[in-house]
Scaffold this motif. Structure first.
Motif, PDB file in Angstrom:
ATOM      1  N   PRO A  15       0.752  -1.140   0.021  1.00 20.43           N
ATOM      2  CA  PRO A  15       0.010  -0.001  -0.125  1.00 20.43           C
ATOM      3  C   PRO A  15       0.999   1.378   0.056  1.00 20.43           C
ATOM      4  O   PRO A  15       0.484   2.292  -0.717  1.00 20.43           O
ATOM      5  CB  PRO A  15      -1.092   0.092   1.318  1.00 20.43           C
ATOM      6  CG  PRO A  15      -0.418  -1.024   2.084  1.00 20.43           C
ATOM      7  CD  PRO A  15       0.496  -2.169   1.241  1.00 20.43           C
ATOM      8  N   TYR A  16       1.863   1.091   0.657  1.00 16.48           N
ATOM      9  CA  TYR A  16       2.977   2.322   0.788  1.00 16.48           C
ATOM     10  C   TYR A  16       3.321   2.789  -0.537  1.00 16.48           C
ATOM     11  O   TYR A  16       3.425   3.968  -1.168  1.00 16.48           O
ATOM     12  CB  TYR A  16       3.912   2.287   1.828  1.00 16.48           C
ATOM     13  CG  TYR A  16       3.512   2.321   3.070  1.00 16.48           C
ATOM     14  CD1 TYR A  16       3.281   3.754   3.831  1.00 16.48           C
ATOM     15  CD2 TYR A  16       3.283   1.219   3.885  1.00 16.48           C
ATOM     16  CE1 TYR A  16       2.838   3.503   5.070  1.00 16.48           C
ATOM     17  CE2 TYR A  16       2.552   0.987   5.182  1.00 16.48           C
ATOM     18  CZ  TYR A  16       2.477   2.315   5.960  1.00 16.48           C
ATOM     19  OH  TYR A  16       2.026   2.496   7.150  1.00 16.48           O
ATOM     20  N   CYS A  17       3.794   1.644  -1.225  1.00 15.52           N
ATOM     21  CA  CYS A  17       4.096   1.814  -2.830  1.00 15.52           C
ATOM     22  C   CYS A  17       2.994   2.430  -3.431  1.00 15.52           C
ATOM     23  O   CYS A  17       3.184   3.694  -4.410  1.00 15.52           O
ATOM     24  CB  CYS A  17       4.518   0.441  -3.490  1.00 15.52           C
ATOM     25  SG  CYS A  17       5.651  -0.372  -2.702  1.00 15.52           S
ATOM     26  N   VAL A  56      10.108  -1.266   1.283  1.00 15.37           N
ATOM     27  CA  VAL A  56       9.708  -0.747  -0.036  1.00 15.37           C
ATOM     28  C   VAL A  56       8.529   0.475   0.411  1.00 15.37           C
ATOM     29  O   VAL A  56       7.719  -0.181   1.276  1.00 15.37           O
ATOM     30  CB  VAL A  56       9.110  -1.687  -1.283  1.00 15.37           C
ATOM     31  CG1 VAL A  56      10.507  -2.398  -1.991  1.00 15.37           C
ATOM     32  CG2 VAL A  56       8.379  -2.693  -0.905  1.00 15.37           C
ATOM     33  N   PRO A  57       8.302   1.386  -0.483  1.00 14.07           N
ATOM     34  CA  PRO A  57       8.921   1.799  -1.565  1.00 14.07           C
ATOM     35  C   PRO A  57      10.363   2.297  -0.980  1.00 14.07           C
ATOM     36  O   PRO A  57      10.507   2.800   0.157  1.00 14.07           O
ATOM     37  CB  PRO A  57       8.233   2.857  -2.155  1.00 14.07           C
ATOM     38  CG  PRO A  57       7.346   3.395  -0.904  1.00 14.07           C
ATOM     39  CD  PRO A  57       7.085   2.267  -0.201  1.00 14.07           C
ATOM     40  N   GLY A  68      11.311   6.168   2.146  1.00 12.22           N
ATOM     41  CA  GLY A  68      10.051   5.662   1.652  1.00 12.22           C
ATOM     42  C   GLY A  68       8.924   6.662   1.533  1.00 12.22           C
ATOM     43  O   GLY A  68       9.044   7.834   1.673  1.00 12.22           O
ATOM     44  N   TYR A  69       7.495   6.164   1.693  1.00 11.27           N
ATOM     45  CA  TYR A  69       6.342   6.977   1.287  1.00 11.27           C
ATOM     46  C   TYR A  69       6.287   7.929   2.374  1.00 11.27           C
ATOM     47  O   TYR A  69       6.198   9.259   2.272  1.00 11.27           O
ATOM     48  CB  TYR A  69       5.064   6.179   1.314  1.00 11.27           C
ATOM     49  CG  TYR A  69       3.977   7.123   1.206  1.00 11.27           C
ATOM     50  CD1 TYR A  69       3.464   7.792   0.281  1.00 11.27           C
ATOM     51  CD2 TYR A  69       3.152   7.183   2.606  1.00 11.27           C
ATOM     52  CE1 TYR A  69       2.437   8.823   0.164  1.00 11.27           C
ATOM     53  CE2 TYR A  69       2.218   8.071   2.524  1.00 11.27           C
ATOM     54  CZ  TYR A  69       1.756   8.782   1.502  1.00 11.27           C
ATOM     55  OH  TYR A  69       0.634   9.570   1.655  1.00 11.27           O
ATOM     56  N   ASP A  70       6.699   7.624   3.815  1.00 10.34           N
ATOM     57  CA  ASP A  70       6.368   8.298   4.803  1.00 10.34           C
ATOM     58  C   ASP A  70       7.525   9.842   4.858  1.00 10.34           C
ATOM     59  O   ASP A  70       7.056  10.889   5.033  1.00 10.34           O
ATOM     60  CB  ASP A  70       6.427   7.849   6.125  1.00 10.34           C
ATOM     61  CG  ASP A  70       5.277   6.953   6.551  1.00 10.34           C
ATOM     62  OD1 ASP A  70       4.208   7.158   5.900  1.00 10.34           O
ATOM     63  OD2 ASP A  70       5.506   5.990   7.183  1.00 10.34           O
ATOM     64  N   ASP A  71       8.431   9.358   4.341  1.00 12.60           N
ATOM     65  CA  ASP A  71       9.667  10.338   4.359  1.00 12.60           C
ATOM     66  C   ASP A  71       9.266  11.465   2.986  1.00 12.60           C
ATOM     67  O   ASP A  71       9.147  12.648   3.221  1.00 12.60           O
ATOM     68  CB  ASP A  71      11.019   9.672   3.809  1.00 12.60           C
ATOM     69  CG  ASP A  71      11.504   8.730   4.692  1.00 12.60           C
ATOM     70  OD1 ASP A  71      11.363   9.178   6.054  1.00 12.60           O
ATOM     71  OD2 ASP A  71      11.604   7.641   4.521  1.00 12.60           O
ATOM     72  N   MET A  72       8.739  10.959   1.881  1.00 14.19           N
ATOM     73  CA  MET A  72       8.407  11.759   0.972  1.00 14.19           C
ATOM     74  C   MET A  72       6.868  12.419   1.166  1.00 14.19           C
ATOM     75  O   MET A  72       7.055  13.735   0.990  1.00 14.19           O
ATOM     76  CB  MET A  72       8.038  10.776  -0.625  1.00 14.19           C
ATOM     77  CG  MET A  72       7.806  11.714  -1.395  1.00 14.19           C
ATOM     78  SD  MET A  72       7.544  11.134  -3.225  1.00 14.19           S
ATOM     79  CE  MET A  72       5.915   9.815  -3.020  1.00 14.19           C
ATOM     80  N   ALA A  73       5.968  12.015   1.920  1.00 16.19           N
ATOM     81  CA  ALA A  73       4.944  12.668   2.423  1.00 16.19           C
ATOM     82  C   ALA A  73       5.314  13.936   3.188  1.00 16.19           C
ATOM     83  O   ALA A  73       4.722  14.866   3.087  1.00 16.19           O
ATOM     84  CB  ALA A  73       3.844  11.836   3.171  1.00 16.19           C
ATOM     85  N   ALA A  74       6.434  13.682   4.138  1.00 18.58           N
ATOM     86  CA  ALA A  74       6.844  14.701   5.048  1.00 18.58           C
ATOM     87  C   ALA A  74       7.238  15.824   4.431  1.00 18.58           C
ATOM     88  O   ALA A  74       7.201  16.932   4.515  1.00 18.58           O
ATOM     89  CB  ALA A  74       7.840  14.107   6.071  1.00 18.58           C
ATOM     90  N   GLU A  80       9.011  20.879   0.774  1.00 17.41           N
ATOM     91  CA  GLU A  80      10.254  20.756   0.161  1.00 17.41           C
ATOM     92  C   GLU A  80      10.193  19.761  -0.979  1.00 17.41           C
ATOM     93  O   GLU A  80      11.237  19.696  -1.482  1.00 17.41           O
ATOM     94  CB  GLU A  80      11.344  20.122   1.478  1.00 17.41           C
ATOM     95  CG  GLU A  80      11.421  21.242   2.425  1.00 17.41           C
ATOM     96  CD  GLU A  80      12.096  20.734   3.571  1.00 17.41           C
ATOM     97  OE1 GLU A  80      12.733  19.462   3.401  1.00 17.41           O
ATOM     98  OE2 GLU A  80      12.279  21.307   4.731  1.00 17.41           O
ATOM     99  N   LEU A  81       9.096  19.035  -1.256  1.00 17.24           N
ATOM    100  CA  LEU A  81       9.172  17.997  -2.171  1.00 17.24           C
ATOM    101  C   LEU A  81       9.092  18.762  -3.553  1.00 17.24           C
ATOM    102  O   LEU A  81       9.843  18.272  -4.541  1.00 17.24           O
ATOM    103  CB  LEU A  81       7.939  16.997  -2.289  1.00 17.24           C
ATOM    104  CG  LEU A  81       7.767  16.059  -3.168  1.00 17.24           C
ATOM    105  CD1 LEU A  81       9.076  15.176  -3.219  1.00 17.24           C
ATOM    106  CD2 LEU A  81       6.609  15.045  -2.916  1.00 17.24           C
TER     107      LEU A  81
END
Length: 90
Positions: A15-17, A56-57, A68-74, A80-81
């Motif tokens: 699901p995170y992927c 993953v991811p 991972g997803y949590d890092d990208m969402a943060a 900053e993304l």
């Protein structure tokens, strides 16, 4: 300035992927998906690139290991993304 390539290592039924891919799709960002469940060599490559992380991811924007997803969402929540996706931050 050209956009850096985005690579996301994934596996089926993760699901995170899916959430990570949906976030990138909402931002209309093209990405290369590498399925580690279909390619054991890709899994080894991911672990090396990700500094030993095996989950993953694993997301890379240019030479930046996002995590991972949590890092990208943060990163996205902090604003900053988008600059990273535009290649404005190394």
């Amino acid at each position: 300035m050209s956009r850096p390539p985005v690579v996301i290592y994934t596996s089926a039924w993760c699901p995170y992927c899916n959430w990570a891919k949906q976030l990138l799709q909402r931002k209309q960002v093209a990405y290369e998906e590498i399925r580690i469940d279909l390619d054991p060599q890709a899994a080894e490559q991911m672990v090396k690139r990700a500094g030993g992380r095996t989950t993953v991811p694993q997301i890379f924007i240019g030479n930046v290991h996002v995590g991972g997803y949590d890092d990208m969402a943060a990163l996205d929540r902090r604003g900053e993304l988008d600059p990273l996706l535009r290649g404005e931050r190394a």
